[in-house]
Design a protein around this motif. Structure first.
Motif, PDB file in Angstrom:
ATOM      1  N   PHE A   1       0.849  -1.178   0.000  1.00  0.00           N
ATOM      2  CA  PHE A   1       0.000   0.000   0.000  1.00  0.00           C
ATOM      3  C   PHE A   1       0.890   1.234   0.000  1.00  0.00           C
ATOM      4  O   PHE A   1       1.606   1.482   0.957  1.00  0.00           O
ATOM      5  N   GLY A   2       0.885   1.966  -1.083  1.00  0.00           N
ATOM      6  CA  GLY A   2       1.708   3.152  -1.194  1.00  0.00           C
ATOM      7  C   GLY A   2       2.744   3.019  -2.290  1.00  0.00           C
ATOM      8  O   GLY A   2       2.816   2.000  -2.976  1.00  0.00           O
ATOM      9  N   GLN A   3       3.544   4.061  -2.426  1.00  0.00           N
ATOM     10  CA  GLN A   3       4.558   4.092  -3.471  1.00  0.00           C
ATOM     11  C   GLN A   3       5.706   4.987  -3.036  1.00  0.00           C
ATOM     12  O   GLN A   3       5.642   5.634  -1.989  1.00  0.00           O
ATOM     13  N   SER A   4       6.723   5.051  -3.855  1.00  0.00           N
ATOM     14  CA  SER A   4       7.882   5.882  -3.565  1.00  0.00           C
ATOM     15  C   SER A   4       7.446   7.340  -3.393  1.00  0.00           C
ATOM     16  O   SER A   4       6.639   7.842  -4.163  1.00  0.00           O
ATOM     17  N   GLY A   5       7.954   7.982  -2.351  1.00  0.00           N
ATOM     18  CA  GLY A   5       7.593   9.364  -2.052  1.00  0.00           C
ATOM     19  C   GLY A   5       6.515   9.493  -0.999  1.00  0.00           C
ATOM     20  O   GLY A   5       6.278  10.577  -0.479  1.00  0.00           O
ATOM     21  N   ASP A   6       5.832   8.404  -0.678  1.00  0.00           N
ATOM     22  CA  ASP A   6       4.776   8.425   0.336  1.00  0.00           C
ATOM     23  C   ASP A   6       5.372   8.413   1.742  1.00  0.00           C
ATOM     24  O   ASP A   6       6.433   7.846   1.977  1.00  0.00           O
TER      25      ASP A   6
ATOM     26  N   PRO B   1       2.888  13.771  -0.161  1.00  0.00           N
ATOM     27  CA  PRO B   1       3.105  15.218  -0.174  1.00  0.00           C
ATOM     28  C   PRO B   1       2.933  15.867  -1.547  1.00  0.00           C
ATOM     29  O   PRO B   1       2.479  17.013  -1.633  1.00  0.00           O
ATOM     30  N   SER B   2       3.262  15.168  -2.605  1.00  0.00           N
ATOM     31  CA  SER B   2       3.189  15.764  -3.944  1.00  0.00           C
ATOM     32  C   SER B   2       1.776  16.188  -4.328  1.00  0.00           C
ATOM     33  O   SER B   2       1.596  17.112  -5.120  1.00  0.00           O
ATOM     34  N   SER B   3       0.759  15.535  -3.756  1.00  0.00           N
ATOM     35  CA  SER B   3      -0.627  15.864  -4.102  1.00  0.00           C
ATOM     36  C   SER B   3      -1.513  16.162  -2.893  1.00  0.00           C
ATOM     37  O   SER B   3      -2.662  16.555  -3.065  1.00  0.00           O
TER      38      SER B   3
ATOM     39  N   TYR C   1      -7.943  14.469   0.248  1.00  0.00           N
ATOM     40  CA  TYR C   1      -6.890  15.381  -0.184  1.00  0.00           C
ATOM     41  C   TYR C   1      -6.867  16.513   0.825  1.00  0.00           C
ATOM     42  O   TYR C   1      -7.850  17.218   1.014  1.00  0.00           O
ATOM     43  N   PHE C   2      -5.735  16.615   1.529  1.00  0.00           N
ATOM     44  CA  PHE C   2      -5.621  17.613   2.589  1.00  0.00           C
ATOM     45  C   PHE C   2      -4.147  17.889   2.829  1.00  0.00           C
ATOM     46  O   PHE C   2      -3.406  17.005   3.244  1.00  0.00           O
ATOM     47  N   GLY C   3      -3.718  19.094   2.521  1.00  0.00           N
ATOM     48  CA  GLY C   3      -2.322  19.456   2.719  1.00  0.00           C
ATOM     49  C   GLY C   3      -1.593  19.590   1.399  1.00  0.00           C
ATOM     50  O   GLY C   3      -2.180  19.431   0.330  1.00  0.00           O
TER      51      GLY C   3
END
Length: 161
Positions: free
Chosen positions: A71-76, A96-98, A110-112
């Protein structure tokens, strides 16, 4: 810190990425690799903290007990918590990117934004952990659907669980 032996007392622990060592006074385990992030939590709702890791490169969540999920990907950023208030912690990520918050098998928000730090916790004593961010540039604390306040200033590091 966590209650790693179920005696009701919080104990200290370290994770040494170079060797995968978990030292939980007085117990030691080898679990994880140099690129893993420690995510110790009460994954079973038993009141006892379990050893776990998040491997950002593959999205692997793994517990020393053998449970695994992707669950998740690089950058998470891993943000485990009790998001539905049932006493059991689950996997969550902040992207953080989105500004995406994704809670495994539960929900997405989507928050932040890219400069925000995730600071999930139970801020309002209602239904478990809340999605929240700290914006270091302004000292903004924002709890989704609950409140916003300014506490701190540029360069401060939020202290959370």
């Amino acid at each position: 810190p966590g209650d790693y032996n179920g005696n009701g007392t919080t104990g200290v622990a370290i994770f040494r990425p170079s060797t995968g060592l978990w030292a939980l006074n007085p117990t030691r385990y080898y679990f994880g690799a140099s690129s893993d992030m420690p995510v110790p939590c009460d994954w079973a709702g038993s009141g006892t903290t379990s050893v776990g890791i998040f491997r950002e490169s593959t999205g692997l969540w793994a517990l020393r007990t053998g449970a695994r999920a992707y669950f998740g990907q690089s950058g998470d950023v891993p943000v485990p918590g009790d998001y539905n208030g049932n006493g059991v912690w689950g996997a969550g990520i902040y992207r953080p990117s989105s500004g995406l918050w994704a809670i495994y098998q539960l929900t997405r928000y989507y928050f932040g934004g890219s400069s925000d730090q995730p600071v999930p916790a139970d801020y309002n004593s209602f239904w478990g952990d809340d999605v929240a961010i700290f914006r270091q540039s302004s000292g903004l604390w924002a709890i989704r659907g609950f409140t916003r306040c300014y506490f701190g200033s540029s360069g401060d590091i939020p202290v959370t669980r």
